[in-house]
Design an enzyme around this catalytic site. Structure first.
Site, short mmCIF file in Angstrom:
data_model
loop_
_atom_site.label_atom_id
_atom_site.label_comp_id
_atom_site.label_asym_id
_atom_site.label_seq_id
_atom_site.Cartn_x
_atom_site.Cartn_y
_atom_site.Cartn_z
N GLN A 1 2.35 1.69 -2.96
CA GLN A 1 1.34 2.10 -3.88
C GLN A 1 1.50 3.19 -4.49
O GLN A 1 1.38 4.37 -5.55
CB GLN A 1 0.12 0.76 -4.31
CG GLN A 1 0.46 -0.19 -4.87
CD GLN A 1 -0.61 -1.37 -5.62
OE1 GLN A 1 -1.79 -0.39 -4.20
NE2 GLN A 1 -1.21 -1.52 -6.16
N CYS B 1 0.94 -1.14 0.00
CA CYS B 1 0.04 0.23 0.55
C CYS B 1 0.65 1.29 -0.02
O CYS B 1 0.57 2.34 -0.93
CB CYS B 1 -0.77 -0.40 1.21
SG CYS B 1 -2.15 -1.53 1.49
N ARG C 1 -15.17 -3.06 0.24
CA ARG C 1 -15.22 -1.41 0.23
C ARG C 1 -15.73 -1.85 -0.35
O ARG C 1 -16.59 -1.79 -1.15
CB ARG C 1 -13.65 -1.22 -0.78
CG ARG C 1 -12.39 -1.06 0.29
CD ARG C 1 -11.43 -0.83 -0.12
NE ARG C 1 -10.74 -1.80 -0.84
CZ ARG C 1 -9.43 -2.13 -1.96
NH1 ARG C 1 -8.69 -1.66 -1.72
NH2 ARG C 1 -9.79 -3.51 -2.25
N ASP D 1 -13.22 -8.31 0.17
CA ASP D 1 -13.10 -6.66 -0.20
C ASP D 1 -14.51 -6.39 0.76
O ASP D 1 -15.48 -7.00 -0.85
CB ASP D 1 -12.87 -6.89 -1.52
CG ASP D 1 -12.49 -5.07 -1.67
OD1 ASP D 1 -12.62 -4.43 -0.59
OD2 ASP D 1 -11.77 -4.76 -2.22
N GLU E 1 -9.64 1.38 5.75
CA GLU E 1 -8.65 1.10 6.19
C GLU E 1 -8.83 -0.71 6.06
O GLU E 1 -10.18 -1.61 6.18
CB GLU E 1 -8.35 0.50 7.87
CG GLU E 1 -7.22 -0.06 7.96
CD GLU E 1 -5.93 0.98 8.10
OE1 GLU E 1 -4.75 0.56 8.08
OE2 GLU E 1 -5.79 2.28 8.63
N GLY E 2 -7.96 -2.14 5.42
CA GLY E 2 -7.91 -3.31 5.28
C GLY E 2 -8.82 -4.17 4.81
O GLY E 2 -10.03 -4.89 5.41
#
Length: 351
Positions: free
Chosen positions: A216, A213, A274, A272, A238-239
């Site tokens: 990147q 991360c 997100r 995921d 986060e995460g």
């Protein structure tokens, strides 16, 4: 005092249901119970996050004569060997303690066998609510029925259907800590290079080498500068949307042998979690609806496109592989579908 506000919406408070959910999230963050209602359901719910013996005893007394059950996600149920397609309601036993309940939620395996049945609509909403608070995705829930009333006036009431609509409303209001960083002088009449970066305290700030991360982020800023300008959206995810505390729990599971994908799902999350609706809303506010996305993750392309952003092109952004992040990066490439061509080539021909 001035005249009372009327109607279901207010400039100061927003809609009644949005306000109730945001207050419910705040109550869960403070580890207090919430009442969640649905047709023919009234559940008194306590997050498992932060559970100890005193809190368990007080909650059991508050629910009486109803008896709380443990509600977990379908992902966690699978980790426990239970075939599930939705959140599951699990019976507690008389000898259960706060520690045994936490173990049923966080340990890689469990020796306890519990009777499990599909959870109702209100319990599923409770799981959504606790995920919004970025706590452990499990709750204790007691069905109070229609004729049992609690004597604590401070308990917030949340409608189950309102929880599902909350994320969309929050995306429109930008009610979080997301930041748009304009690098250089991008020409907004053209497709703009954009990096969606999920916050990673461990790598972005402290330089952890167990993920890519931080590398990147630095590579993206340098690339945007070389291109003459662009946008970094720094997102509070986060995460992969789990939150910092849960990310640290997945690290413990990884140290016990699980990869990053299995660690997330064993804890009860999707791989995921997100949500890119906030990112799409931010880009639209910047008049930036045609983008060149700096990413290795095809899922970002798909989700951002579905949110109304035109993806003109993708630019890879491959960070260096090291001994600390190799297993993590391999799982991203082989299990999560990330386009890490250099790593994939190396795995195909180690020589």
């Amino acid at each position: 005092m001035g005249a009372a506000l009327t109607g279901t919406n207010s400039t100061l408070f927003g809609s009644k249901e949005h306000t109730s959910v945001s207050r419910g999230v705040a109550e869960f963050l403070s580890r207090r119970p919430v009442l969640i209602t649905a047709p023919n359901e009234r559940l008194l719910v306590l997050p498992v996050e932060g559970l100890d013996s005193r809190r368990l005893t007080e909650f059991m007394a508050l629910c009486a004569p109803s008896v709380p059950h443990l509600v977990i996600t379908s992902r966690r149920a699978h980790a426990l060997g239970i075939d599930a397609k939705s959140p599951m309601d699990m019976c507690l036993s008389a000898d259960d303690t706060a520690d045994s309940i936490l173990a049923s939620v966080t340990d890689a395996t469990s020796n306890r066998t519990r009777k499990a049945t599909p959870a109702g609509h209100a319990a599923a909403a409770a799981i959504q609510l606790v995920k919004l608070s970025q706590g452990l995705p499990a709750v204790l829930a007691a069905d109070l029925g229609q004729n049992v009333f609690i004597s604590e006036p401070e308990i917030i009431t949340v409608e189950a259907n309102a929880v599902g609509r909350f994320s969309d409303d929050a995306a429109q209001s930008l009610g979080g800590t997301e930041v748009a960083i304009i690098v250089g002088k991008p020409d907004f009449t053209k497709a703009i290079p954009v990096r969606l970066h999920s916050a990673c305290l461990t790598a972005d700030v402290f330089g952890s080498r167990r993920c890519d991360c931080g590398d990147q982020l630095r590579l993206a800023v340098a690339r945007l500068d070389d291109l003459g300008g662009g946008v970094v959206l720094y997102l509070a995810q986060e995460g992969r949307g789990l939150g910092l505390a849960n990310k640290m729990r997945t690290y413990r599971l990884q140290e016990d042998g699980l990869d990053t994908v299995d660690a997330n799902t064993t804890l009860g999350f999707d791989d995921d979690e997100r949500n890119y609706r906030v990112a799409a809303r931010m880009l639209k506010m910047l008049k930036c609806t045609r983008v060149i996305l700096l990413t290795n993750n095809p899922a970002k392309l798909d989700r951002l496109s579905k949110a109304g952003i035109e993806i003109v092109n993708r630019m890879p952004i491959e960070a260096p592989i090291n001994a600390d992040n190799r297993r993590y990066m391999t799982a991203k490439a082989t299990r999560a579908g990330h386009r890490l061509d250099q790593l994939v080539a190396h795995l195909a021909d180690p020589s």
